[in-house]
Design an enzyme around this catalytic site. Structure first.
Site, PDB file in Angstrom:
ATOM      1  N   GLU A  72       1.010  -1.193   0.012  1.00  0.00           N
ATOM      2  CA  GLU A  72      -0.020  -0.045   0.012  1.00  0.00           C
ATOM      3  C   GLU A  72       0.732   1.322   0.025  1.00  0.00           C
ATOM      4  O   GLU A  72       0.385   2.452  -0.457  1.00  0.00           O
ATOM      5  CB  GLU A  72      -0.770   0.015   1.018  1.00  0.00           C
ATOM      6  CG  GLU A  72      -1.930  -1.123   1.358  1.00  0.00           C
ATOM      7  CD  GLU A  72      -2.651  -1.067   2.457  1.00  0.00           C
ATOM      8  OE1 GLU A  72      -3.955  -0.886   2.571  1.00  0.00           O
ATOM      9  OE2 GLU A  72      -2.018  -1.136   3.723  1.00  0.00           O
TER      10      GLU A  72
ATOM     11  N   GLY B 241     -11.311  -6.865   7.326  1.00  0.00           N
ATOM     12  CA  GLY B 241     -12.532  -7.779   7.491  1.00  0.00           C
ATOM     13  C   GLY B 241     -13.717  -7.111   7.514  1.00  0.00           C
ATOM     14  O   GLY B 241     -13.993  -6.497   8.453  1.00  0.00           O
TER      15      GLY B 241
ATOM     16  N   MET C  26      -6.425  -4.679  12.691  1.00  0.00           N
ATOM     17  CA  MET C  26      -5.551  -5.022  14.059  1.00  0.00           C
ATOM     18  C   MET C  26      -4.572  -3.714  14.572  1.00  0.00           C
ATOM     19  O   MET C  26      -3.727  -3.878  15.308  1.00  0.00           O
ATOM     20  CB  MET C  26      -4.285  -6.037  13.609  1.00  0.00           C
ATOM     21  CG  MET C  26      -5.231  -7.432  13.138  1.00  0.00           C
ATOM     22  SD  MET C  26      -4.033  -8.687  12.718  1.00  0.00           S
ATOM     23  CE  MET C  26      -3.287  -9.404  14.096  1.00  0.00           C
TER      24      MET C  26
ATOM     25  N   ASP D 285     -11.677  -9.241   2.997  1.00  0.00           N
ATOM     26  CA  ASP D 285     -12.301 -10.544   3.239  1.00  0.00           C
ATOM     27  C   ASP D 285     -13.594 -10.128   4.280  1.00  0.00           C
ATOM     28  O   ASP D 285     -13.941  -9.233   4.566  1.00  0.00           O
ATOM     29  CB  ASP D 285     -11.319 -11.374   4.120  1.00  0.00           C
ATOM     30  CG  ASP D 285     -10.756 -10.641   5.319  1.00  0.00           C
ATOM     31  OD1 ASP D 285     -11.663 -10.836   6.147  1.00  0.00           O
ATOM     32  OD2 ASP D 285      -9.727  -9.925   5.235  1.00  0.00           O
TER      33      ASP D 285
HETATM   34  N1  ADE Z   1      -7.113  -7.406   8.054  1.00  0.00           N
HETATM   35  C1  ADE Z   1      -7.840  -7.849   7.118  1.00  0.00           C
HETATM   36  N2  ADE Z   1      -8.612  -8.728   7.020  1.00  0.00           N
HETATM   37  C2  ADE Z   1      -8.521  -8.891   8.567  1.00  0.00           C
HETATM   38  C3  ADE Z   1      -9.344  -9.849   9.258  1.00  0.00           C
HETATM   39  N3  ADE Z   1     -10.198 -10.878   8.967  1.00  0.00           N
HETATM   40  N4  ADE Z   1      -8.986  -9.683  10.619  1.00  0.00           N
HETATM   41  C4  ADE Z   1      -8.200  -8.952  11.175  1.00  0.00           C
HETATM   42  N5  ADE Z   1      -7.440  -7.994  10.603  1.00  0.00           N
HETATM   43  C5  ADE Z   1      -7.675  -8.089   9.070  1.00  0.00           C
END
Ligand code: ADE
Length: 248
Positions: free
Chosen positions: A16, A82, A189, A213
């Site tokens: 990125e 996510g 995170m 995701d």
């Molecule tokens: N960053 C991208 N996808 C994530 C996920 N499923 N959990 C935590 N951090 C993420």
């Protein structure tokens, strides 16, 4: 000559940051705290670019350095997340209005999710900067992206030291937060840690996350490719529009 305090742009991942590095002029790399900080200008604006690293402590260290060592006037975070909110799909974008640590639990001493001794569970994004970032995302993604139409959402982002990679795990995390009155759109995170550091220093903070995701059993599968093909492009487009809008 006084140099204006730089806008800090924190990226979660190297891919990125790469696009932004390609646009950076007067670039100067300063190693500090085991990290590389890139000073320079993006479209004339003084900036400092850094990688947050992964997880809350690493991101907090980077954010503190940006503020204390490099005098960042504002901090903007771009990364992936996510999607856990209804209608938040892969390829969408979430601009955070507030940030909560989903793994903070000092109960029964303090209410679950509350950061001890702050009285707060949610650290808000800076309202004017967040509004500008939201507008930048809308403008930058108006024509869609590699995955077609990209919806831009705004709302709560939940951070914790866990890659959420299971349907059930995700459901428990979200329902527990909802039971306490917090409805997250996305999990990642770092964001809540950076928001807390910025709040401690009174530095405006805003964050945007591209949904890579759905935090379910297949969350990890297409992650590297997604970051390379989609998230890096979105980050570059959004930050470019933001930097132009901040210079006006
Ligand atoms: N960053 C991208 N996808 C994530 C996920 N499923 N959990 C935590 N951090 C993420």
């Amino acid at each position: 000559m006084t140099v204006a305090a730089p806008l800090a742009i924190l990226s979660a991942l190297g891919e990125e940051q790469q696009g932004l590095m390609g646009e950076l002029t007067e670039a100067q790399c300063i190693p500090y705290a085991g990290r590389e900080f890139w000073l320079g200008r993006l479209h004339g604006q003084p900036v400092v670019l850094a990688l947050s690293r992964i997880g809350k402590v690493a991101a907090a260290t980077t954010a503190s350095a940006l503020i204390e060592r490099f005098g960042a006037s504002r901090v903007v975070f771009t990364g992936v997340a996510g999607g856990v909110g209804d209608g938040v799909h892969v390829g969408d974008v979430v601009v955070g209005t507030g940030f909560v640590q989903h793994d903070m639990d000092a109960s029964p001493l303090f209410p679950r999710y509350q950061v001890p001794l702050t009285g707060r569970s949610v650290f808000d994004g800076d309202a004017p900067l967040t509004a500008q970032l939201l507008q930048a995302a809308q403008v930058a993604l108006a024509d869609g992206g590699p995955l077609g139409k990209a919806c831009v959402h705004q709302g709560l982002i939940a951070s914790g030291d866990r890659f959420v990679n299971g349907r059930e795990e995700s459901a428990v995390l979200v329902s527990s937060l909802r039971a306490a009155g917090y409805a997250p759109l996305a999990v990642e995170m770092e964001g809540a840690a950076v928001a807390q550091v910025c709040a401690d220093h009174g530095v405006p903070f805003a964050a945007v996350r591209t949904i890579s995701d759905r935090a379910d059993d297949t969350a990890h599968v297409d992650f590297p490719q997604f970051v390379k093909d989609v998230a890096s492009l979105y980050a570059l487009r959004i930050v470019t529009v933001l930097v132009y809008s901040l210079s006006k």
